[in-house]
Design a protein around this motif. Structure first.
Motif, PDB file in Angstrom:
ATOM      1  N   GLU A   9       0.864  -1.190   0.000  1.00 32.91           N
ATOM      2  CA  GLU A   9       0.000   0.000   0.000  1.00 32.91           C
ATOM      3  C   GLU A   9       0.893   1.229   0.000  1.00 32.91           C
ATOM      4  N   ASP A  10       0.659   2.145  -0.961  1.00 31.43           N
ATOM      5  CA  ASP A  10       1.538   3.321  -1.025  1.00 31.43           C
ATOM      6  C   ASP A  10       1.022   4.495  -0.189  1.00 31.43           C
ATOM      7  N   ASP A  57      -2.789  -3.353  -2.805  1.00 30.90           N
ATOM      8  CA  ASP A  57      -3.364  -2.162  -3.414  1.00 30.90           C
ATOM      9  C   ASP A  57      -3.097  -2.236  -4.922  1.00 30.90           C
ATOM     10  N   GLY A  59      -3.307   0.794  -7.274  1.00 33.72           N
ATOM     11  CA  GLY A  59      -2.615   1.984  -7.764  1.00 33.72           C
ATOM     12  C   GLY A  59      -1.335   2.203  -6.981  1.00 33.72           C
ATOM     13  N   LYS A 106     -12.152   0.289  -0.976  1.00 38.19           N
ATOM     14  CA  LYS A 106     -11.907   1.306   0.054  1.00 38.19           C
ATOM     15  C   LYS A 106     -13.030   2.349   0.012  1.00 38.19           C
TER      16      LYS A 106
HETATM   17 CA    CA Z   1      -2.633   3.410  -3.979  1.00 41.04          CA
END
Ligand code: CA
Length: 236
Positions: A9-10, A57, A59, A106
């Motif tokens: 997850e970024d 995630d 993206g 989300k």
């Molecule tokens: Ca993301």
């Protein structure tokens, strides 16, 4: 032994809040903020510290998380739950057909995530129990060995196709199964576009198994994606 989870997850805030929430629940959480970081962590697993589950995630700064799915499958069938803001049904279907175990849009609640993680680990995890042969949820009981289906004390008679459909869902209880997966497994690979078969047989199953067909308690619809049999009751 606690399960080891790799959280890819970024978003820094979400990453740290998820890490904290999962640690409280007893998971050993590793984190990665990019695809490259995730690949490096997966490559450097040591015996005795292998990853049991990946939260992925989509993206990410260096690419789409989806590109990691074939690698994870090829590696050793690590269960994967996709966590993404993308809601498109087409995308969910592709991810599930590509081998993701589940998909959470989300924002989601931690309780929902924990439930999906338990299911994914039970089905696919390294320390998983044997495949589910006995399913119970409220009054519904299915015994795969004897092909018996009961509602309370009453034996329910299903046609062979109805039973095959239910058994497929029992084997993945708690997980979404896509239309395509159900059609391929129950009817055969050449039937994957025949979603009207599914609607028909799912209607018949609900008529036999649900008290109220418009408010199903066992056979849940995932709109545009597939069906999910309710998570089984915890064993006594
Ligand atoms: Ca993301």
């Amino acid at each position: 032994m606690s399960h080891r989870v790799l959280l890819v997850e970024d978003d820094r805030v979400l990453r740290s809040s998820l890490r904290e929430a999962l640690s409280i629940e007893g998971y050993d959480v590793r984190t990665a903020a990019s695809l490259a970081d995730a690949r490096a962590q997966l490559q450097h697993e040591q015996p005795g510290s292998v990853i049991d589950l990946v939260l992925l995630d989509l993206g990410l700064p260096d690419g789409d998380g989806q590109s990691l799915l074939p690698e994870l499958r090829a590696k050793r069938n690590i269960p994967v739950i996709v966590i993404s803001a993308r809601e498109a049904e087409g995308q969910k279907i592709r991810l599930l057909d590509d081998g993701a175990d589940d998909y959470l849009v989300k924002p989601f609640g931690i309780g929902e995530l924990l439930a999906r993680m338990r299911v994914a680990l039970r089905h696919r995890g390294r320390n998983s129990e044997p495949a589910l042969l006995h399913y119970r949820h409220g009054p519904l009981e299915v015994e795969l060995k004897t092909r018996s289906v009961r509602l309370g004390q009453v034996e329910v008679h299903l046609t062979p196709t109805e039973y095959a459909l239910l058994a497929r869902l029992v084997r993945h209880a708690g997980q979404v199964v896509t239309h395509r997966q159900l059609l391929a497994d129950v009817w055969g690979a050449e039937y994957t576009e025949q979603t009207h078969y599914l609607r028909l047989y799912m209607g018949q199953l609900r008529a036999k198994l649900e008290t109220n067909r418009t408010d199903p308690q066992h056979l849940m619809t995932e709109p545009g994606v597939g069906y999910r049999l309710a998570e089984p009751d915890a064993a006594d």
